[in-house]
Design a protein around this motif. Structure first.
Motif, PDB file in Angstrom:
ATOM      1  N   ASP B 156       0.812  -1.222   0.000  1.00 24.04           N
ATOM      2  CA  ASP B 156       0.000   0.000   0.000  1.00 24.04           C
ATOM      3  C   ASP B 156       0.843   1.269   0.000  1.00 24.04           C
ATOM      4  OD1 ASP B 156      -2.479   1.438   0.306  1.00 24.04           O
ATOM      5  OD2 ASP B 156      -1.918   1.769   2.406  1.00 24.04           O
ATOM      6  N   SER B 164      -5.029   5.959  -6.901  1.00 24.95           N
ATOM      7  CA  SER B 164      -4.391   4.912  -7.701  1.00 24.95           C
ATOM      8  C   SER B 164      -2.978   5.272  -8.172  1.00 24.95           C
ATOM      9  CB  SER B 164      -5.264   4.573  -8.908  1.00 24.95           C
ATOM     10  OG  SER B 164      -5.343   5.699  -9.757  1.00 24.95           O
ATOM     11  N   GLY B 193      -5.293  -6.132  -8.391  1.00 20.28           N
ATOM     12  CA  GLY B 193      -5.436  -5.132  -7.345  1.00 20.28           C
ATOM     13  C   GLY B 193      -6.373  -5.627  -6.232  1.00 20.28           C
ATOM     14  N   TYR B 194      -6.014  -5.292  -4.963  1.00 15.88           N
ATOM     15  CA  TYR B 194      -6.844  -5.672  -3.807  1.00 15.88           C
ATOM     16  C   TYR B 194      -6.952  -4.475  -2.869  1.00 15.88           C
ATOM     17  CZ  TYR B 194      -5.672 -10.451  -5.287  1.00 15.88           C
ATOM     18  OH  TYR B 194      -5.485 -11.579  -5.999  1.00 15.88           O
ATOM     19  N   THR B 195      -8.084  -4.402  -2.092  1.00 19.48           N
ATOM     20  CA  THR B 195      -8.223  -3.357  -1.063  1.00 19.48           C
ATOM     21  C   THR B 195      -8.612  -4.012   0.270  1.00 19.48           C
ATOM     22  OG1 THR B 195     -10.579  -3.058  -1.503  1.00 19.48           O
ATOM     23  CG2 THR B 195      -9.052  -1.672  -2.773  1.00 19.48           C
ATOM     24  N   ASN B 204     -14.213   0.267  -3.832  1.00 26.92           N
ATOM     25  CA  ASN B 204     -13.010  -0.538  -3.590  1.00 26.92           C
ATOM     26  C   ASN B 204     -12.632  -1.368  -4.816  1.00 26.92           C
ATOM     27  OD1 ASN B 204     -12.411   0.358  -1.050  1.00 26.92           O
ATOM     28  ND2 ASN B 204     -13.659  -1.213  -0.007  1.00 26.92           N
ATOM     29  N   SER B 208      -9.171  -0.895  -6.774  1.00 29.57           N
ATOM     30  CA  SER B 208      -8.220  -2.013  -6.914  1.00 29.57           C
ATOM     31  C   SER B 208      -7.833  -2.184  -8.381  1.00 29.57           C
ATOM     32  CB  SER B 208      -8.825  -3.301  -6.354  1.00 29.57           C
ATOM     33  OG  SER B 208      -9.859  -3.790  -7.198  1.00 29.57           O
ATOM     34  N   ARG B 211      -5.529   0.719  -9.448  1.00 26.63           N
ATOM     35  CA  ARG B 211      -4.143   0.572  -8.967  1.00 26.63           C
ATOM     36  C   ARG B 211      -3.378  -0.458  -9.812  1.00 26.63           C
ATOM     37  NH1 ARG B 211      -3.694   1.046  -2.386  1.00 26.63           N
ATOM     38  NH2 ARG B 211      -3.747   3.324  -2.356  1.00 26.63           N
ATOM     39  N   GLY B 233      -9.064  -6.461 -11.082  1.00 24.71           N
ATOM     40  CA  GLY B 233      -9.341  -5.837  -9.785  1.00 24.71           C
ATOM     41  C   GLY B 233     -10.226  -6.773  -8.971  1.00 24.71           C
ATOM     42  N   GLU B 236     -12.352  -6.046  -2.274  1.00 23.10           N
ATOM     43  CA  GLU B 236     -12.118  -6.507  -0.895  1.00 23.10           C
ATOM     44  C   GLU B 236     -11.841  -8.006  -0.804  1.00 23.10           C
ATOM     45  OE1 GLU B 236     -15.771  -5.431   0.970  1.00 23.10           O
ATOM     46  OE2 GLU B 236     -15.601  -3.349   0.298  1.00 23.10           O
ATOM     47  N   ARG B 253      -4.424  -3.935   1.563  1.00 21.75           N
ATOM     48  CA  ARG B 253      -4.390  -2.996   0.421  1.00 21.75           C
ATOM     49  C   ARG B 253      -3.079  -3.224  -0.339  1.00 21.75           C
ATOM     50  NH1 ARG B 253      -6.013   0.642   4.651  1.00 21.75           N
ATOM     51  NH2 ARG B 253      -3.914   1.523   4.727  1.00 21.75           N
ATOM     52  N   VAL B 255      -1.127  -4.578  -4.413  1.00 22.31           N
ATOM     53  CA  VAL B 255      -1.227  -5.061  -5.795  1.00 22.31           C
ATOM     54  C   VAL B 255      -0.335  -6.284  -5.891  1.00 22.31           C
ATOM     55  CG1 VAL B 255      -0.631  -4.595  -8.208  1.00 22.31           C
ATOM     56  CG2 VAL B 255      -1.818  -2.860  -6.864  1.00 22.31           C
TER      57      VAL B 255
END
Lengths: 118, 270
Positions: B156, B164, B193-195, B204, B208, B211, B233, B236, B253, B255
Motif C-alpha cells: 500500500d 491509484s 489489485g486488492y483493497t 473498492n 483495486s 491501482r 481488480g 475486498e 491494500r 497489488v
C-alpha cells in the motif's frame, strides 16, 4: 613513257583514297558508348578527372564522325573508352575502400562492446 | 644567288629536322612512360592474376607503339598506342587494387561474424547472470513462490493514500520488474489489485482495478508490450490477513503481480 604514267596514276589515286576513306569506326563508337553506360551504372560522374577527359574525347569523336574525319574519330573513341574504363575502376576502388573502412569501424565498435560487456 | 638558295634550303632542312626531333622526343618520352608503367605491372603477380586481359593488351599496344615509332611519319600513331598501353596498365593496376580490397573486405566480414558471435555469447552469459541477480532482487522486493506461481506484492505504501497513483518510491520496484520482463521475454504478468474492506465495495473494486492498471501503465511506459500485461481488480476479496486492525488493513491494500512460467503459461486466475 605513256604506259608508265598510266601505271602510276592508279597507285597514287589508291594512296589518296586510302587516306581520305579510313573506314568509319562505328564498332569502336559502339564499344566506347557501352563503356560509358557501364560507368554510369556504377555511378561514375564528372568528379572523376578521367571521366571528364573521356567525355571531352567522346564528344570530339562524335563531331569527327559527322565531318567524316574517321581516323581522328577512331583515335579519340579508343582513348575515350580506356579513359572511362579507368574512371570506372577508380570509382569501384573508392567504393570498395569505403566499404573496408566501414567494416574496420564496425570491428572497432564490436571490440569496444566486447570489452564493456562484463 | 646560288649561295642564298643553298643556305635557305639548309635552313629549311634544319627546321624540319628540329621539329622532327622535338616530335620524336615526345614520342620517345611517351614510349618510355608506357614501357616503365608496363614493367611495373607485369612483374606484379596480383595484377597478372586479377586482370590478365588488360595486361596482355598493355603489352600488345606497347609493341605496336614501338613498331610505329620506328616508321617514318607514324609518331602520332605511336603516341596514341603508347597512351592506350599506359591506360591498360593503369586499368590492370586498379583492378588488382580492387580485388585486394575486396579480399580484405571478405576477411573483415568474417572477423565481424566471429566477433558478433563472441559478443552474443558473452551477452547471453551476462544476461543469464543478470537474470539470476534480478530474480534475487525481485525476491528481496517481496516476491515469493506460491501455489499461484511466482507472486510479487506491491504494498500500500507504494500508492498515494486512497488513490491509484504510484508514489516515486515505487520506481525502483517497477523498474526492476520491467528489467526482469525485458530479459525474460516469454514471461507475462497478471496484475491484480486488492483493497481492505472499509468503505464502499464498488468503490473498492474500482480502486483495486485502477491501482493494478497504474502498475501496468508504468510497465508499458518502460517498454513492456501491453499484450504481456493482464489487469484485474478484486476489491475486498481475498484478504491476506484480518481487516480488524489498521496494520492488517494496510497489508490487505496491495497489488499482486503474478508471473507466468517461462513459456507464458499461468496458474488460472481466481
Amino acid at each position: 613513257m605513256k604506259s608508265s604514267y598510266r601505271r602510276v596514276v592508279p597507285v597514287f589515286a589508291l594512296l589518296l583514297a586510302g587516306c581520305a576513306n579510313d573506314p568509319a569506326p562505328s564498332e569502336q563508337m559502339k564499344l566506347t558508348t557501352q563503356a560509358f553506360s557501364q560507368a554510369h551504372d556504377v555511378g561514375v560522374d564528372s568528379s572523376v578527372p578521367e571521366y571528364s577527359l573521356a567525355k571531352d574525347k567522346l564528344e570530339r569523336a562524335q563531331k569527327a564522325m559527322l565531318t567524316e574525319e574517321y581516323k581522328k574519330a577512331r583515335v579519340l573513341a579508343e582513348q575515350a573508352e580506356l579513359d572511362v574504363r579507368l574512371a570506372e575502376a577508380r570509382v569501384l576502388n573508392n567504393k570498395s575502400q569505403t566499404h573496408v573502412d566501414e567494416l574496420n569501424k564496425q570491428i572497432a565498435r564490436l571490440q569496444k562492446r566486447l570489452e564493456s560487456t562484463p | 644567288m646560288m649561295r642564298l638558295a643553298f643556305s635557305l634550303a639548309g635552313l629549311a632542312l634544319m627546321i624540319s629536322l628540329t621539329t622532327g626531333c622535338a616530335s620524336s622526343t615526345t614520342t620517345q618520352q611517351a614510349l618510355q612512360d608506357a614501357k616503365s608503367r608496363y614493367a611495373s605491372i607485369k612483374t606484379d603477380s596480383e595484377v597478372l592474376r586479377s586482370a590478365p586481359k588488360d595486361v596482355r593488351r598493355a603489352e600488345e599496344t606497347l609493341d605496336k607503339a614501338e613498331q610505329l615509332a620506328s616508321y617514318w611519319g607514324s609518331s602520332k600513331d605511336a603516341r596514341h598506342f603508347a597512351y592506350l598501353s599506359q591506360r591498360y596498365s593503369d586499368i590492370a593496376q586498379e583492378h588488382a587494387n580492387l580485388r585486394s580490397s575486396q579480399d580484405k573486405a571478405t576477411q573483415l566480414q568474417l572477423q565481424i561474424e566471429r566477433l558478433q558471435l563472441k559478443l552474443r555469447e558473452k551477452e547471453l552469459r551476462s544476461a543469464r547472470e543478470r537474470n539470476v541477480w534480478l530474480t534475487d532482487q525481485l525476491f528481496n522486493l517481496g516476491t515469493s513462490q506460491t501455489e499461484r506461481g511466482l507472486v510479487m506484492t506491491l504494498g500500500d505504501v507504494l500508492f498515494a493514500p486512497g488513490r491509484s497513483q504510484l508514489n516515486p518510491t515505487a520506481n525502483e520496484t517497477v523498474l526492476k520488474l520491467a528489467q526482469f520482463l525485458q530479459i525474460n521475454p516469454k514471461r507475462e504478468v497478471r496484475i491484480e489489485g486488492y483493497t481492505d474492506d472499509s468503505g464502499d465495495g464498488d468503490r473498492n473494486l474500482s480502486l483495486s482495478r485502477q491501482r493494478a492498471q497504474a502498475v501496468a501503465k508504468a510497465l508499458s511506459t518502460l517498454g513492456i508490450e501491453e499484450g504481456r500485461l493482464q489487469v484485474l481488480g478484486y476489491g475486498e476479496d481475498y484478504p491476506v490477513t484480518s481487516n480488524e486492525t489498521a496494520e492488517g488493513r494496510a497489508k490487505n491494500r496491495r497489488v499482486e503481480v503474478v508471473f507466468s512460467d517461462e513459456n507464458g503459461d499461468f496458474v488460472p486466475a481466481r
